[in-house]
Design a protein around this motif. Sequence first.
Motif, mmCIF file in Angstrom:
data_model
loop_
_atom_site.group_PDB
_atom_site.id
_atom_site.type_symbol
_atom_site.label_atom_id
_atom_site.label_comp_id
_atom_site.label_asym_id
_atom_site.label_seq_id
_atom_site.Cartn_x
_atom_site.Cartn_y
_atom_site.Cartn_z
ATOM 1 N N GLY A 7 -30.375 -15.867 31.582
ATOM 2 C CA GLY A 7 -31.419 -15.230 32.385
ATOM 3 C C GLY A 7 -32.590 -14.828 31.521
ATOM 4 N N TYR A 8 -33.797 -14.823 32.117
ATOM 5 C CA TYR A 8 -35.005 -14.487 31.336
ATOM 6 C C TYR A 8 -35.114 -12.965 31.161
ATOM 7 C CZ TYR A 8 -37.498 -13.471 35.753
ATOM 8 O OH TYR A 8 -37.888 -12.951 36.968
ATOM 9 N N ALA A 9 -35.708 -12.589 30.021
ATOM 10 C CA ALA A 9 -35.642 -11.184 29.601
ATOM 11 C C ALA A 9 -36.529 -10.255 30.423
ATOM 12 C CB ALA A 9 -36.014 -11.083 28.121
ATOM 13 N N GLY A 10 -37.461 -10.810 31.235
ATOM 14 C CA GLY A 10 -38.330 -9.962 32.048
ATOM 15 C C GLY A 10 -37.725 -9.604 33.397
ATOM 16 N N SER A 11 -36.590 -10.190 33.761
ATOM 17 C CA SER A 11 -35.948 -9.889 35.046
ATOM 18 C C SER A 11 -35.324 -8.501 34.988
ATOM 19 C CB SER A 11 -34.861 -10.941 35.321
ATOM 20 O OG SER A 11 -33.765 -10.363 35.998
ATOM 21 N N ILE A 12 -35.548 -7.705 36.032
ATOM 22 C CA ILE A 12 -34.995 -6.341 36.044
ATOM 23 C C ILE A 12 -33.469 -6.380 35.946
ATOM 24 C CG2 ILE A 12 -35.045 -6.208 38.591
ATOM 25 C CD1 ILE A 12 -35.614 -3.210 38.318
ATOM 26 N N ASN A 13 -32.859 -7.393 36.553
ATOM 27 C CA ASN A 13 -31.394 -7.449 36.560
ATOM 28 C C ASN A 13 -30.829 -7.946 35.229
ATOM 29 O OD1 ASN A 13 -30.896 -6.527 39.308
ATOM 30 N ND2 ASN A 13 -32.090 -8.329 39.859
ATOM 31 N N VAL A 14 -31.559 -8.840 34.572
ATOM 32 C CA VAL A 14 -31.159 -9.264 33.227
ATOM 33 C C VAL A 14 -31.344 -8.100 32.249
ATOM 34 C CG1 VAL A 14 -31.652 -10.866 31.332
ATOM 35 C CG2 VAL A 14 -31.672 -11.687 33.700
ATOM 36 N N TRP A 33 -33.268 -18.623 31.756
ATOM 37 C CA TRP A 33 -33.109 -19.297 33.057
ATOM 38 C C TRP A 33 -33.833 -18.465 34.104
ATOM 39 C CZ3 TRP A 33 -30.464 -23.866 34.132
ATOM 40 C CH2 TRP A 33 -29.648 -24.378 33.105
ATOM 41 N N ALA A 34 -34.281 -19.103 35.179
ATOM 42 C CA ALA A 34 -34.972 -18.471 36.329
ATOM 43 C C ALA A 34 -36.376 -18.035 35.939
ATOM 44 C CB ALA A 34 -34.168 -17.315 36.909
ATOM 45 N N GLY A 35 -37.102 -17.425 36.922
ATOM 46 C CA GLY A 35 -38.500 -17.066 36.688
ATOM 47 C C GLY A 35 -39.271 -18.305 36.261
ATOM 48 N N PRO A 36 -40.058 -18.202 35.173
ATOM 49 C CA PRO A 36 -40.854 -19.362 34.746
ATOM 50 C C PRO A 36 -40.061 -20.366 33.906
ATOM 51 C CG PRO A 36 -41.358 -17.452 33.380
ATOM 52 C CD PRO A 36 -40.331 -16.998 34.391
ATOM 53 N N GLY A 52 -26.911 -18.974 42.428
ATOM 54 C CA GLY A 52 -28.142 -19.379 41.752
ATOM 55 C C GLY A 52 -29.062 -18.251 41.331
ATOM 56 N N LEU A 53 -28.506 -17.124 40.914
ATOM 57 C CA LEU A 53 -29.347 -16.006 40.457
ATOM 58 C C LEU A 53 -28.929 -15.579 39.057
ATOM 59 C CD1 LEU A 53 -29.392 -13.806 43.701
ATOM 60 C CD2 LEU A 53 -31.246 -15.259 42.855
ATOM 61 N N VAL A 54 -29.905 -15.024 38.316
ATOM 62 C CA VAL A 54 -29.594 -14.425 37.023
ATOM 63 C C VAL A 54 -29.510 -12.910 37.218
ATOM 64 C CG1 VAL A 54 -30.720 -16.262 35.729
ATOM 65 C CG2 VAL A 54 -32.065 -14.257 36.340
ATOM 66 N N PRO A 55 -28.726 -12.224 36.382
ATOM 67 C CA PRO A 55 -28.021 -12.670 35.181
ATOM 68 C C PRO A 55 -26.624 -13.213 35.468
ATOM 69 C CG PRO A 55 -27.723 -10.298 35.442
ATOM 70 C CD PRO A 55 -28.612 -10.756 36.576
ATOM 71 N N VAL A 56 -26.163 -14.010 34.478
ATOM 72 C CA VAL A 56 -24.760 -14.435 34.405
ATOM 73 C C VAL A 56 -24.342 -14.201 32.963
ATOM 74 C CG1 VAL A 56 -23.158 -16.383 34.600
ATOM 75 C CG2 VAL A 56 -25.131 -16.263 36.120
ATOM 76 N N TRP A 65 -21.133 -12.898 37.314
ATOM 77 C CA TRP A 65 -22.513 -12.728 37.784
ATOM 78 C C TRP A 65 -22.588 -11.454 38.616
ATOM 79 C CZ3 TRP A 65 -22.358 -13.588 43.179
ATOM 80 C CH2 TRP A 65 -21.366 -14.444 43.657
ATOM 81 N N GLU A 66 -23.773 -11.070 39.009
ATOM 82 C CA GLU A 66 -24.125 -9.781 39.638
ATOM 83 C C GLU A 66 -24.258 -8.714 38.539
ATOM 84 O OE1 GLU A 66 -25.375 -10.291 43.272
ATOM 85 O OE2 GLU A 66 -25.089 -8.265 42.548
ATOM 86 N N SER A 67 -25.513 -8.228 38.375
ATOM 87 C CA SER A 67 -25.826 -7.356 37.236
ATOM 88 C C SER A 67 -24.926 -6.123 37.156
ATOM 89 C CB SER A 67 -27.295 -6.944 37.280
ATOM 90 O OG SER A 67 -27.600 -6.287 38.499
ATOM 91 N N ASN A 68 -24.679 -5.452 38.294
ATOM 92 C CA ASN A 68 -23.869 -4.232 38.206
ATOM 93 C C ASN A 68 -22.411 -4.544 37.872
ATOM 94 O OD1 ASN A 68 -26.042 -2.621 38.634
ATOM 95 N ND2 ASN A 68 -25.482 -1.977 40.701
HETATM 96 N N1 LIG Z 1 -27.960 -8.837 43.129
HETATM 97 C C1 LIG Z 1 -28.322 -9.673 42.015
HETATM 98 C C2 LIG Z 1 -29.794 -10.013 42.117
HETATM 99 C C3 LIG Z 1 -30.177 -11.044 41.065
HETATM 100 C C4 LIG Z 1 -31.609 -11.533 41.251
HETATM 101 O O1 LIG Z 1 -32.268 -11.293 42.291
HETATM 102 N N2 LIG Z 1 -32.079 -12.223 40.220
HETATM 103 C C5 LIG Z 1 -33.429 -12.793 40.264
HETATM 104 C C6 LIG Z 1 -34.231 -12.358 39.039
HETATM 105 S S1 LIG Z 1 -34.446 -10.588 39.020
HETATM 106 C C7 LIG Z 1 -33.332 -14.319 40.224
HETATM 107 O O2 LIG Z 1 -32.406 -14.874 39.667
HETATM 108 N N3 LIG Z 1 -34.299 -14.988 40.873
HETATM 109 C C8 LIG Z 1 -34.332 -16.427 40.894
HETATM 110 C C9 LIG Z 1 -35.518 -16.976 40.162
HETATM 111 O O3 LIG Z 1 -36.317 -16.195 39.602
HETATM 112 O O4 LIG Z 1 -35.644 -18.189 40.116
HETATM 113 C C10 LIG Z 1 -27.997 -8.936 40.699
HETATM 114 O O5 LIG Z 1 -28.063 -7.696 40.675
HETATM 115 O O6 LIG Z 1 -27.642 -9.585 39.704
#
Ligand SMILES: N[C@@H](CCC(=O)N[C@@H](CS)C(=O)NCC(=O)O)C(=O)O
Length: 207
Positions: A7-14, A33-36, A52-56, A65-68
């Motif tokens: 997962g990319y470092a700017g994601s709140i969940n990463v 991964w994800a974002g840009p 298909g979401l980060v983080p993993v 997976w799932e940040s919490n």
């Molecule tokens: N409930 C999930 C939400 C994860 C989520 O929404 N991740 C976003 C980034 S913050 C993501 O992967 N988005 C897909 C993308 O940017 O392509 C968690 O807490 O891990």
Amino acid sequence: MSLRIYGYAGSINVRKVLWCCAELGLPFEREDWAGPFRSTSEPAFLALNPVGLVPVIDDGGAVIWESNAIIRYLATSRGREDLLPAAPLPRAQVEMWMDWQASDFNNSWRVAFQGLIRNNPDHRDPNAILRSLDTCSRMVAVIDAQLDKAGGYICGGSFTLADIAIGLSIHRWRSFPDRPALANVDRYYERLCERAGFRTYGLNGGP
Ligand SMILES: N[C@@H](CCC(=O)N[C@@H](CS)C(=O)NCC(=O)O)C(=O)O
């Protein structure tokens, strides 16, 4: 085998996971991964996380997976009861704030954040933005009152996983214009800024 974070470092969940690793003193490797960066719809990523979401993370073959869920797993597997107590009641008190952050609180600021900060053309309705700001500010006022009662952190006098989750949302909230003045939240944010993990992975560029 080392810990790998996807997962990319700017994601709140990463950021939650990166900050948690810093609190645990855990070394890791990270892939963007994800974002840009690389699309999470690539089969290689979907094999790790079908939604298909980060983080993993991959911790020596244990994929989560799932940040919490990830930060709970990291704290418990490393025996860090200071971050997530084992006793049912104090554990539930930490988890209740974490769950609320990931659901109702995060949803409250989503429209305002996308419209005002990300300039997302899908979120230009000024009334929806005002509603989002208002709901979010009322929730931050709840946090302010909790901090007044609890002491320095969300669940009392010491730092827990709840502060990683709530702290990152507060960081995002602080990017909004015309926020109500909330003294306990301001002091809390300053306290979080004293932590190396937050400075490195929460304040790593942008809200
Ligand atoms: N409930 C999930 C939400 C994860 C989520 O929404 N991740 C976003 C980034 S913050 C993501 O992967 N988005 C897909 C993308 O940017 O392509 C968690 O807490 O891990």
